[in-house]
Design an enzyme around this catalytic site. Structure first.
Site, PDB file in Angstrom:
ATOM      1  CE1 TYR A 310       0.821   0.657   4.498  1.00 13.35           C
ATOM      2  CE2 TYR A 310       0.308  -1.678   4.358  1.00 13.35           C
ATOM      3  CZ  TYR A 310       0.850  -0.614   5.046  1.00 13.35           C
ATOM      4  OH  TYR A 310       1.429  -0.806   6.275  1.00 13.35           O
ATOM      5  CG  HIS A 360       5.543   2.029   2.226  1.00 14.16           C
ATOM      6  ND1 HIS A 360       4.189   1.794   2.232  1.00 14.16           N
ATOM      7  CD2 HIS A 360       5.865   2.425   3.488  1.00 14.16           C
ATOM      8  CE1 HIS A 360       3.715   2.031   3.443  1.00 14.16           C
ATOM      9  NE2 HIS A 360       4.709   2.407   4.212  1.00 14.16           N
TER      10      HIS A 360
END
Length: 384
Positions: A310, A360
């Site tokens: 995400y 990430h």
């Protein structure tokens, strides 16, 4: 046509010379064949005229020759004029109007269409970055994606949790539509060590909105990071007390986060999630906002394109600004000039485990920031 020449010449003799009368029956037969042939040609010519007239009419309506069965899916959608960025009363414009559209009074405005095709293709001006009473119900795909971000936590009844929460906080968005007479300038201040020694403090403090992330101290770092804050984005495990004039924006990763913020602003029942959290939070309740999970997924789908599990909080804040501000300036993102990833308040400049967590994709997010800057939608202030 060569088949017709003998009887055409014979017919001509019958009309002009006496020999034609001797074979009167044959001449009549040939004349009948001629009349029949003419009718055939007239019919064929009429059909051809109808065909070419209808073809011309069809082409003129479509603006060019087109064959629907050869067009890729979504062709009609790609031909449509983009909506003008506006939360209320969006309407269609002609291509000429689109190029001339101004959505703010800044020299360059985030919302101006026609500047970057890539940006316009991905940007959705109608999705709210704030979770409110009006958009409380999440689409099922958004809900299941969001609760699986931290699947170890059992989800609560989201409707009941939000109804309780919106009894404590306003539950509405303070952001309106684009105003051609406004120039709302926003500074998105990241936590990179490249802020150290950059001297951007005064420049940052000149903005209308100044958005900070997680711990982000200002005391002792005013010269480089500025001293003012209007929005502070945090999740429960990084939350801290804020001044009364600062908006606390909760970035929730699970329904327990919503239960916590309700508790932290009222009863103080929750003290632990996966780490200790503040039992009570001293912030201005009227300025508390909740980051919309639908907006979260929109960034993941449209912008970071599923790179990483995400998007980082920094990317969430950057796109929040791109949807509520007219001008966006970015400070404190990325590595320092030596390639080190660390926070500006850390003494160990070589610490930077967060870059390779696997959650990430810092490199792809840096690429998106470069594209936004190239498109003229943000200005990135380089650090030290």
């Amino acid at each position: 046509l060569s088949e017709f020449r003998p009887w055409l010449s014979g017919g001509a003799v019958g009309v002009t010379g006496g020999e034609g009368n001797a074979g009167g029956g044959g001449g009549a037969e040939k004349g009948g064949r001629m009349r029949c042939s003419r009718r055939v040609w007239v019919v064929l010519a009429s059909l051809a005229l109808v065909f070419f007239t209808s073809l011309f009419f069809s082409v003129s309506l479509r603006g060019g020759v087109s064959f629907n069965y050869l067009e890729p899916p979504g062709w009609e959608e790609s031909r449509r004029v983009k909506l003008v960025p506006s939360y209320v009363g969006a309407h269609r414009l002609s291509s000429q109007d689109t190029l001339q559209q101004k959505t703010c009074a800044c020299p360059r405005c985030v919302g101006d269409p026609g500047v970057s095709g890539w940006f316009d293709e991905n940007y959705d001006p109608d999705i709210s970055p704030v979770w409110t009473r009006d958009n409380m119900k999440l689409p099922s795909d958004v809900y299941y994606w969001w609760v699986m971000l931290q699947p170890q936590f059992k989800p609560h009844s989201i409707q009941q949790v939000l109804l309780k929460l919106f009894q404590v906080i306003p539950g509405r968005s303070p952001y309106g539509s684009w105003d051609p007479g406004r120039c709302l300038r926003c500074a998105v201040v990241g936590n990179s060590g490249n802020l150290r020694g950059a001297g951007y403090g005064a420049t940052i403090d000149e903005h209308n909105y100044i958005m900070r992330i997680n711990l982000a101290p200002t005391v002792g770092y005013e010269e480089d990071a500025g001293s003012h804050t209007t929005h502070h984005f945090m999740y429960p495990e990084s939350a801290k007390n804020l001044a009364a004039n600062v908006s606390f924006v909760l970035v929730p990763f699970k329904t327990l986060d919503l239960v916590w913020i309700t508790s932290a602003l009222s009863t103080g029942q929750i003290r632990f999630t996966y780490a200790p959290v503040k039992q009570f939070l001293r912030v201005d309740k009227d300025k508390v906002q909740i980051f919309n999970p639908a907006f979260f997924k929109y960034i993941h789908d449209r912008w970071t394109r599923h790179h990483g599990r995400y998007p980082s909080t920094g990317m969430l804040v950057l796109f929040f600004a791109l949807h509520v501000c007219d001008e966006v300036n970015v400070f404190g993102f990325g590595a320092d000039s030596r390639g080190n990833w660390h926070h500006y308040w850390e003494q160990n400049r070589y610490s930077g485990e967060f870059r390779k967590t696997g959650v990430h994709d810092a490199d792809y997010e840096a690429h998106i920031i470069q594209l936004l800057a190239k498109a003229g939608k943000i200005t990135v202030f380089p650090g030290k």
